[in-house]
Design an enzyme around this catalytic site. Structure first.
Site, short mmCIF file in Angstrom:
data_model
loop_
_atom_site.label_atom_id
_atom_site.label_comp_id
_atom_site.label_asym_id
_atom_site.label_seq_id
_atom_site.Cartn_x
_atom_site.Cartn_y
_atom_site.Cartn_z
N GLY A 104 0.82 -1.21 0.00
CA GLY A 104 0.00 0.00 0.00
C GLY A 104 0.85 1.26 0.00
CD GLU A 107 -1.69 -0.87 -3.95
OE1 GLU A 107 -1.82 -1.10 -2.73
OE2 GLU A 107 -2.44 -1.35 -4.82
CD GLU A 127 0.40 -5.52 -2.02
OE1 GLU A 127 1.38 -5.81 -2.74
OE2 GLU A 127 0.14 -4.34 -1.68
#
Ligand code: NAI
Length: 729
Positions: A104, A107, A127
């Site tokens: 994340g 991201e 992930e």
């Protein structure tokens, strides 16, 4: 530009693993909220011209809280909303990436319009290793930024890349050696007023390939082959395909569907369990109260390895790679020269793999790697690892010598696969310094180090062996002393069942196929051929199970009142030693060949054997093959737990995942048993045990029976039932 205080202070914070069950800190809801508030404030404030996002304490972000993945209020969507919000900001947003930007965290950086990374920063989307995919639009933005091949590579492997690699791929705009935050602010000042449209990844097309569809089809086959039943890599490919075929918003919807599919598959839970189990086993305890928190390791400044055969070569290689100077010792000059050549070849290959760090290995320097036949050179080493033949008398002779020659505080380790650590230690004057360090072949590749304490092994010795595992970048698991320790002891009934199945009607390739379809890297017969069938043969001869010491009149298929299969012995008697001899349970293209082909010679040997012993072959279905092999292995695991040989089921699972090719996405054998449900495991063992009353390995362990009687408690509670004595335990 003003540095948005809220953003900076609450910027994606560092992830801190606090151990199993205690949680991690990553992109928490509070961080998300603070980022959102800060962005809104910055947008509303006309005096703010640009925004910079950075992490705290030199780390951009390690990503979302893993525990949050499986909670109903997981952060995927809200993180995605934040990433969109960042991207749509009317003022340029620059990410200052220091330390790590993972999952994340990366991201979030992809939502920014510019990315500046510190030269030592590492980035990745891990992930997939937890059974998921980057669910905050990462699978849609990354291919738009760096192209499909590079994005697929990162997303389907979860690998971390360096800042320089990121720069080459176009993932970051700038790499700096000095202050990243200042560099990011400098860049932000430069880009104020420039159009943001081209910097918004969601608006960009995915760079086309000559044959995108063909590329993705080939990639899907490749990951499917590699993943052996693990869903996440394949669904990652599907998500990237969506980026190439759909508009951004539809691609995001597809990403979310695939994310939810993975979340509910059960595999994500297994992979996350495996992740935490590896952390849990870092803490160890031994009978008598010794435990990791009370024991400090001794320094490991130098080491010696005795025996440069299959195992010794790999062990020397990993010590050199860990920058520990090594003395490598053989029994005579002839063996020493062979061993030296083999070690040098391995190190050359490793150096090539490591490329720029090759100089650091420095293995031509005798101060770092020395070959000898002289035990006197072991006088000052901190640690000795013995890897000579699996022969108790020889090992005792060597340990006796070591206890005379080595300095008193030197740690004396044996790489025995199964022999009694206490008996080996009894040959020394310092049994507290003796410990088993069981490496797996090839030792410079396999991650597991099974660490076996004996009756007298000191807590310091255990702590030092764990420190060795860490230095070698291996997963150390501390276990007690018994024949075969944990890993091999659980393997014996598994392989035994596989051989019994051949007697009853299966073929080696059928049994292997079922277990490989389950997810094992290789089935039991391919594995035995690889390891060498003569190894077990010699061990069985040593135990008096086969060979001239078996008393005349002993039934061919019985030993000590239990079923025994002489099939593996017959193979060895006919010179079939596995890959090394070109024939074993399979045929190989030549001695030392690797390509296994079903062997008609073995099929007729089996037919002849069944005829001789009056066995009528039957069709054995996949379910029976799986149950008999796996449940026998799991059953032994329960016996091991009940005897206190391992501190918990996580230890067994970590051993199986890292040393025996157990499919990680099934979480290890004990986790798998919990998934199947202990009542079912018990019922099927009872069923098979009734059909084969002369096979003790199928007789349900009393601990398993107790857990079922207690209502099938969750795995993390199993060990608490051991202390509550039942009449059967
Ligand atoms: P190996 O037969 O390939 O090598 C043993 C080496 O020890 C030979 O090079 C031999 O010359 C040397 N040696 C024998 N006596 C010696 C002495 N007195 N002084 C110095 N060197 C001496 O055996 P391998 O497979 O490397 O196994 C070594 C140990 O590791 C055994 O205890 C085995 O059970 C264990 N092990 C083996 C595994 C495997 O997959 N091969 C896996 C894990 C443990």
């Amino acid at each position: 530009m003003r540095r948005g205080r809220g953003l900076h202070a609450a910027g994606a914070g560092p992830e801190r693993y606090q151990g199993y069950g205690r949680g991690l800190r990553g992109i928490s809801l509070a961080v998300l909220q603070a980022l959102e508030d800060g962005l809104e404030k910055a947008d509303a404030d006309p005096s703010v011209k640009a925004v910079m996002i950075c992490g705290e304490n030199g780390k951009f972000s390690a990503g979302a809280d893993i525990r949050g993945f499986s909670s109903p209020n997981r952060q995927g969507p809200s993180l995605a909303a934040l990433v969109s919000l960042i991207e749509s900001s009317k003022k340029p947003v620059v990410a200052a990436i220091e330390g790590i930007a993972l999952g994340g965290g990366l991201e979030v950086a992809l939502g920014c319009h510019y990315r500046v990374a510190h030269v030592k920063a590492r980035m990745g989307l891990p992930e997939v290793t937890l059974g998921l995919l980057p669910g905050a639009e990462g699978t849609q933005r990354l291919p738009r930024l760096i192209g499909v091949p590079a994005a697929l590579d990162m997303i389907t492997t979860g690998k971390h890349i360096s800042a320089h690699e990121a720069l080459k791929l176009g993932l970051v705009d700038e790499v700096v050696e000095a202050n990243t935050v200042e560099a990011a602010m400098h860049l932000a000042n430069q880009v104020i007023g420039q159009p943001l449209g081209p910097r918004r990844l969601s608006l960009r097309p995915v760079p086309p390939l000559p044959d995108t569809d063909g590329f993705l089809r080939a990639a899907r086959l490749r990951v499917r082959e590699r993943a052996r039943g693990c869903l996440a890599p394949e669904l990652c490919v599907q998500a990237v395909r969506a980026a190439t075929e759909l508009p951004f918003s539809a691609g995001v919807r597809r990403e979310r569907e695939l994310f939810v599919e993975l979340l509910s598959s059960g595999q994500a839970r297994a992979l996350q369990y495996a992740f935490f189990a590896e952390r849990a086993v870092r803490r160890w305890s031994a009978p008598g109260g010794a435990a990791s928190h009370g024991a400090a390791p001794r320094p490991l400044r130098s080491a010696a390895v005795i025996g440069l055969g299959t195992m010794g070569r790999g062990i020397v290689t990993c010590l050199v790679k860990a920058n520990i100077p090594v003395v490598a010792l053989e029994q005579n000059l002839e063996y020493l020269n062979v061993g030296r050549k083999a070690v040098m070849l391995l190190l050359e290959r490793e150096a090539k793999k490591m490329e720029q760090d090759a100089q650091a290995l420095d293995f031509h320097n005798p101060a770092r790697l020395q070959f000898t036949v002289d035990f006197d050179l072991l006088r000052d080493v901190d640690l000795v690892i013995e890897a000579v033949f699996e022969d108790m008398a020889l090992k005792k002779e060597i340990f006796h010598k070591l206890s005379r020659i080595c300095k008193p505080e030197a740690l004396l380790c044996t790489n025995t696969s199964a022999l009694d650590i206490d008996e080996i230690a009894s040959a020394t004057s310092r049994p507290e310094q003796v410990i088993g360090t069981h490496f797996f072949s090839p030792a410079h590749v396999m991650r597991l180090l099974e660490i076996i304490y004996g009756r007298h092994t000191s807590p310091t010795a255990i702590a030092t062996a764990m420190q060795l595992a860490r230095a070698l970048r291996k997963v150390g698991v501390v276990v007690g002393n018994c024949f075969g320790f944990v890993g091999n002891r659980m393997m014996f009934p598994y392989v035994e069942q596989a051989v019994f199945l051949l007697e009853e009607g299966s073929r080696p390739e059928e049994v292997d196929q079922v277990l490989e379809d389950f997810g094992f890297k290789i089935g039991p017969f391919r594995m035995s051929d690889l390891a060498g069938l003569d190894v077990g043969w010699r061990s069985r001869q040593g135990q008096g199970l086969t060979g001239p010491s078996v008393p005349a009149g002993t039934p061919a298929r019985q030993r000590l009142g239990r079923r025994y299969s002489p099939l593996p012995d017959l193979l060895c008697e006919s010179g079939r030693f596995g890959q090394k001899s070109g024939t074993g349970w399979y045929r190989y293209e030549r001695a030392g060949g690797r390509t296994a082909t079903p062997d008609p010679g073995v099929h007729s040997l089996l037919a002849q054997y069944r005829h001789t012993h009056g066995i009528r072959p039957r069709h054995i279905d996949q379910e029976e093959i799986l149950e008999r092999c796996l449940f026998a292995l799991i059953n032994e695991g329960f016996a091991i737990l009940a005897e206190g040989i391992a501190a918990g089921p996580e230890h067994l699972d970590v051993i199986y995942i890292n040393g025996y090719g157990w499919p990680r996405h099934r979480g290890g054998p004990m986790f798998y048993a919990a998934t199947v449900g202990l009542p079912r495991v018990l019922a099927r063992l009872q069923h098979h045990s009734q059909a084969h009353p002369d096979v003790p390995g199928l007789r349900p362990s009393a601990f398993l029976e107790k857990l079922v009687a207690m209502g099938n408690p969750p795995l993390k509670e199993w060990m608490s039932y051991l202390s509550q004595q039942s009449p059967r335990l």
